[in-house]
Design a protein around this motif. Structure first.
Motif, mmCIF file in Angstrom:
data_model
loop_
_atom_site.group_PDB
_atom_site.id
_atom_site.type_symbol
_atom_site.label_atom_id
_atom_site.label_comp_id
_atom_site.label_asym_id
_atom_site.label_seq_id
_atom_site.Cartn_x
_atom_site.Cartn_y
_atom_site.Cartn_z
ATOM 1 N N UNK A 1 0.855 -1.133 -0.012
ATOM 2 C CA UNK A 1 0.101 -0.060 -0.052
ATOM 3 C C UNK A 1 0.858 1.384 0.140
ATOM 4 N N UNK A 2 0.222 2.226 -0.412
ATOM 5 C CA UNK A 2 0.832 3.625 -0.443
ATOM 6 C C UNK A 2 0.823 4.511 0.796
ATOM 7 N N UNK A 3 1.738 5.114 1.290
ATOM 8 C CA UNK A 3 1.345 5.735 2.557
ATOM 9 C C UNK A 3 0.974 7.249 2.594
ATOM 10 N N UNK A 4 0.880 7.715 1.390
ATOM 11 C CA UNK A 4 0.698 9.105 1.217
ATOM 12 C C UNK A 4 -0.324 9.280 -0.309
ATOM 13 N N UNK A 5 -0.569 10.600 -0.340
ATOM 14 C CA UNK A 5 -1.230 11.033 -1.592
ATOM 15 C C UNK A 5 -0.528 12.116 -2.317
ATOM 16 N N UNK A 6 -0.335 11.999 -3.419
ATOM 17 C CA UNK A 6 0.567 12.897 -4.350
ATOM 18 C C UNK A 6 -0.340 13.339 -5.456
ATOM 19 N N UNK A 7 -0.034 14.446 -6.175
ATOM 20 C CA UNK A 7 -0.679 14.855 -7.383
ATOM 21 C C UNK A 7 0.805 15.020 -8.292
ATOM 22 N N UNK A 8 0.720 14.595 -9.543
ATOM 23 C CA UNK A 8 1.771 14.916 -10.552
ATOM 24 C C UNK A 8 1.309 15.432 -11.610
ATOM 25 N N UNK A 9 2.105 16.210 -12.592
ATOM 26 C CA UNK A 9 1.405 16.829 -13.870
ATOM 27 C C UNK A 9 2.383 16.599 -14.644
ATOM 28 N N UNK A 10 1.739 16.531 -16.078
ATOM 29 C CA UNK A 10 2.652 16.654 -17.449
ATOM 30 C C UNK A 10 3.492 15.508 -17.420
ATOM 31 N N UNK A 11 2.888 14.203 -17.305
ATOM 32 C CA UNK A 11 3.627 12.895 -17.273
ATOM 33 C C UNK A 11 4.394 12.769 -18.578
ATOM 34 N N UNK A 12 5.388 12.123 -18.417
ATOM 35 C CA UNK A 12 5.964 11.660 -19.709
ATOM 36 C C UNK A 12 5.219 10.482 -20.484
ATOM 37 N N UNK B 1 -3.632 10.363 -6.472
ATOM 38 C CA UNK B 1 -4.320 9.158 -5.605
ATOM 39 C C UNK B 1 -4.776 9.816 -4.553
ATOM 40 N N UNK B 2 -6.109 9.349 -4.089
ATOM 41 C CA UNK B 2 -6.562 9.621 -2.848
ATOM 42 C C UNK B 2 -7.269 8.753 -1.936
ATOM 43 N N UNK B 3 -7.255 8.769 -0.756
ATOM 44 C CA UNK B 3 -7.990 7.680 -0.071
ATOM 45 C C UNK B 3 -9.483 8.461 -0.117
ATOM 46 N N UNK B 4 -10.489 7.364 -0.112
ATOM 47 C CA UNK B 4 -11.752 7.832 -0.052
ATOM 48 C C UNK B 4 -12.079 7.799 1.262
#
Length: 447
Positions: free
Chosen positions: A12-23, A74-77
């Motif tokens: 599992x992931x331990x955090x939430x992130x946002x990334x933009x303009x992916x390769x 990614x976000x937890x509900x």
């Protein structure tokens, strides 16, 4: 963190992130303008659920537009269960205490994260949690994680099941999202009902050999029972159809996911999907709960079956269609409820360790099978079909699958040509992290 569902591809992931303009490598077809949204079981750090399915839901989204991958997030509900609230209270079940970790769909302009024992949870387009959604008070049961959207009427068909009476309630919502009918289905039992199917004239429910068992200690109170009759129910669509439901006995087994159902030229109802026998269920359940005697994969002995129900003679014919271990069947949803030619799935190694992970395409007319292996240490997600803008046939489109790569500790979205899986990916989107292997997801086009 030694449970199999908390390691490897399922870490599992331990955090939430946002990334933009992916390769992006290759070219994303311009009609792929929208969001691919996937759900997964992802307990918070320090939490070890007693069952894979008890892990809190985390949604992953990827937005594509104008040939670009604009963002991943990614976000937890954020449900009461995420903060430890129990499902059972002194006042009875809390339908809002959901993991919301099985599926995510869009209907009537609402994005809904689903878990079959609870109410759905509404999300924003950016995957933030709005809260539980009860269809303006009309939904008083749980909601299946596998609703069906009729491609002709736009209606959403779904059900609520319970280990206590009423065992099964069938609902229909119109294209705008308003529930137009709800009916209790007579003759149902406490057997597990995870998925179902619809045809042009019928609703098809499946009760397998897995039923409610209060002694099961994992928090998911179901177990295999040789005494539980496996059955298929055929119910006419339309208001009042529940009163005319018919139940047909089938061979013992358990089906979690239906690929599709339809009526053939003789008027028989045909249902397909991967199913397991008693030993397969035992090994899978032990993997899901981390107990001894488990298989090496979450899906053991899961083979595609076909059931043909003759309503005139009341006879059911059952066969194993293929010997490849698969799960997560999908189709071009424009053929949902109609006779389809092409079917897709994810392949897994078998009990002997033979075979591998891959994306599978079946041609039901010729019997041909294509398997696109994705490489050692790489696990693809459920393949979501998106039709091409100029589609001239059922398989003219794209398969979207997110690959978990353990060697590189990374993930990629592969855009595959659904007409020929032997072709190199049309596009590869490099995600900012290795995305945990999830369960189900949806492509949500922009209007």
């Amino acid at each position: 963190m030694t449970q199999p569902y908390l390691t490897g591809h399922y870490t599992p992931h331990v955090d939430e992130i946002t990334a933009r303009d992916l390769l992006v490598e290759g070219r994303i077809p311009p009609e792929l303008t929208g969001r691919l949204v996937r759900n997964s079981h992802n307990p918070k750090p320090g939490v070890t659920p007693a069952h894979w399915f008890k892990g809190s839901g985390m949604v992953h989204g990827l937005r594509l537009r104008d040939g670009r991958a604009q963002w991943y997030r990614n976000r937890w509900v954020r449900t009461p269960a995420l903060e430890g609230a129990p499902y059972l209270t002194e006042h009875g079940p809390d339908l809002t205490a959901s993991t919301a970790g099985t599926q995510v769909i869009e209907h009537g302009g609402r994005l809904l994260a689903l878990c079959e024992s609870n109410l759905p949870f509404e999300l924003t387009a950016e995957l933030e949690t709005v809260g539980p959604y009860d269809f303006d008070g009309r939904l008083t049961t749980a909601m299946t994680a596998h609703p069906k959207s009729d491609p002709v009427t736009g209606e959403l068909h779904f059900f609520g099941s319970s280990p206590l009476p009423p065992y099964l309630t069938y609902h229909v919502a119109d294209a705008q999202g308003a529930i137009t009918s709800s009916e209790e289905v007579p003759g149902a039992s406490a057997a597990l009902k995870h998925d179902f199917a619809v045809t042009e004239r019928y609703v098809v429910f499946i009760e397998g050999s897995v039923t409610f068992d209060h002694t099961e200690a994992s928090g998911i109170p179901y177990a295999w029972s040789d005494a539980q009759a496996a059955r298929i129910a055929i119910m006419p669509r339309g208001r009042g159809g529940a009163a005319r439901v018919r139940w047909f006995d089938i061979e013992p087994g358990s089906l979690l996911h239906a690929a599709n159902a339809y009526e053939d030229r003789e008027g028989r109802v045909v249902l397909e999907g991967p199913a397991v026998d008693r030993e397969g269920f035992r090994r899978s359940w032990n993997w899901w709960t981390g107990r001894p005697g488990r298989g090496t994969e979450p899906n053991s002995r899961s083979l595609t079956h076909r059931w043909t129900v003759d309503l005139g003679t009341a006879r059911v014919t059952e066969s194993v269609v293929d010997d490849l271990v698969v799960e997560f069947p999908t189709i071009n949803d424009a053929w949902l409820g109609r006779e389809h030619r092409y079917q897709y799935a994810v392949s897994f190694p078998d009990d002997r360790g033979l075979g591998g992970y891959g994306v599978v395409k079946y041609d039901r007319a010729t019997g041909a099978r294509q398997v696109r292996e994705v490489g050692d240490g790489r696990l693809p997600s459920e393949a979501v079909f998106v039709a091409a803008a100029d589609a001239r046939g059922e398989d003219h489109g794209y398969l979207l699958t997110v690959v978990s790569d353990l060697k590189q500790d990374a993930s990629q979205l592969l855009v595959l040509d659904a007409t020929d899986l032997t072709r190199d990916p049309l596009a590869t989107v490099h995600l900012p992290r290795r995305v945990v292997a999830g369960i189900h997801g949806s492509w949500i086009p922009e209007e």
